[in-house]
Design an enzyme around this catalytic site. Structure first.
Site, mmCIF file in Angstrom:
data_model
loop_
_atom_site.group_PDB
_atom_site.id
_atom_site.type_symbol
_atom_site.label_atom_id
_atom_site.label_comp_id
_atom_site.label_asym_id
_atom_site.label_seq_id
_atom_site.Cartn_x
_atom_site.Cartn_y
_atom_site.Cartn_z
ATOM 1 C CE LYS A 45 -3.785 -2.538 2.180
ATOM 2 N NZ LYS A 45 -4.331 -3.113 3.007
ATOM 3 C CD GLN A 89 -3.097 -4.490 6.528
ATOM 4 O OE1 GLN A 89 -3.496 -3.067 6.090
ATOM 5 N NE2 GLN A 89 -3.484 -5.335 6.506
ATOM 6 C CG ASP A 112 -9.866 -0.299 5.153
ATOM 7 O OD1 ASP A 112 -9.567 -1.179 4.433
ATOM 8 O OD2 ASP A 112 -9.088 -0.713 5.957
#
Ligand code: GUN
Length: 265
Positions: A45, A89, A112
Site C-alpha cells: 500500500k 490494517q 476501506d
C-alpha cells in the site's frame, strides 16, 4: 488483459491524473502488530501510494497497544484536516474489538469502506467488480456463487453482485458437500474466499465458460496459494499471487482519491 497488465495500466492513469495536483492526497496506514503478512500488505500500500504521487505515512504500534489508545489515535486522525483518509490494517490483536474500531473511523475518512455509513465499498469486492467490468464481462442475469461469508469479502461481494443484477448464492464452511457441488456446477461466476488452500479442485464440475475469482491466499514453503488449484477447466481463473491482491490495492487507491476529490471540490 491480465490482472498484472490491468494493474499497471490503471496505475499509470491514476498517476497521470494526480500529476499536476499541488496538494497531493494524504493517506495514513495504522498497523497494530509486526506480523509478516500484515507487513507485506502494508508495504504494498505504501509502495503504490509513493508511485502514484500520494503522500502516505505508516503509524506502526506494538501488539500490546490498548483498545483505548487506538481509539484515541483514531479520534485524532478523524479530526486532522491534513489527512484525506486512513485505514487500520486488519487483523487486530485479540484484545481489541475489531467492530468497535471499524465504527470509530469517520465514514468521511474510511478508505476501506468498512463503516456501515461509508459511501464507499470494501476494496476487495469493489476491485473485483471493477476488473470484471473492465474485461467487458456481462454480469446481469448470471448465476454468481460466493463461497465464504466474511465481513470483509463474502458479505459485501454478494451485495455488489446483487447490485449488478446477478442471481447470487452464498455458501460457506457449513454448506453440505453435495449442495456445494450443485451450486458450483450451476455457477457462471464463482468468487471463492473461504480461506482453504485448493478448496476448488478437479473433483468439482464447472461450466466450461465459468469465471473463478480466487480471493484465497495461504502461504507455505512453496509460496502463495489460492482457494482454487491452478488451471481449472473454466473460461477464466484469476491467479494467486498476481490476482485479487492487486485489484484490492487499486480499489484502495481509488477510494482514497474519491475521498480527496470530495474534500477538494
Ligand atoms: N487486511 C486484509 N485485507 C485488508 C483490507 O482490505 N483492509 C484492512 N484495513 N486490513 C486488511
Amino acid at each position: 488483459m491480465t490482472i498484472k497488465e490491468y494493474f499497471a495500466s490503471r496505475k499509470q492513469e491514476i498517476r497521470d491524473s494526480l500529476f499536476s495536483l499541488e496538494v497531493k492526497p494524504h493517506f495514513v496506514v495504522v498497523q497494530v502488530n509486526d506480523d509478516p503478512a500484515s507487513n507485506a500488505y502494508v508495504k504494498g500500500k505504501l509502495k503504490d501510494s509513493a508511485e502514484l504521487g500520494i503522500t502516505a505515512e505508516l503509524i506502526k504500534l506494538p501488539e500490546s497497544t490498548s483498545e483505548e489508545k487506538l481509539l484515541s489515535l483514531i479520534k485524532k486522525l478523524n479530526k486532522n484536516q491534513e489527512i484525506d483518509g486512513f485505514i487500520v490494517q486488519m487483523p487486530l490483536p485479540r484484545h481489541i474489538d475489531q467492530q468497535k474500531i471499524k465504527l470509530a473511523i469517520s465514514p468521511e475518512k474510511d478508505v476501506d469502506g468498512f463503516h456501515p455509513l461509508s459511501s464507499l465499498n470494501p476494496c476487495t469486492p469493489q476491485g473485483i467488480i471493477n476488473y470484471l467490468h473492465h474485461e467487458g464481462i456481462v454480469l446481469q442475469s448470471k448465476n454468481a456463487l460466493v463461497i465464504g461469508r466474511s465481513e470483509i469479502v463474502g458479505k459485501p461481494m454478494a451485495k455488489l453482485l446483487l447490485a449488478e443484477n446477478c442471481n447470487v448464492t452464498t455458501v460457506h464452511s457449513k454448506t453440505l458437500r453435495e449442495d456445494m457441488e450443485r451450486y458450483v456446477a450451476n455457477a457462471d461466476i464463482i468468487v471463492v474466499a473461504i480461506g482453504r488452500q485448493g478448496f476448488l479442485d478437479e473433483s468439482f464440475t464447472y461450466k466450461k465458460d465459468a469465471i473463478i475469482v480466487d480471493v484465497g491466499i495461504s502461504r507455505d514453503e512453496n509460496g502463495l496459494h489460492g482457494d482454487a488449484v491452478p488451471n481449472l477447466p473454466v473460461g477464466l481463473q484469476t491467479p494467486v499471487p498476481g490476482g485479487v491482491g492487486l485489484l484490492t490495492r487499486l480499489a484502495l487507491m481509488e477510494n482514497l482519491i474519491k475521498i480527496y476529490e470530495r474534500n477538494h471540490n
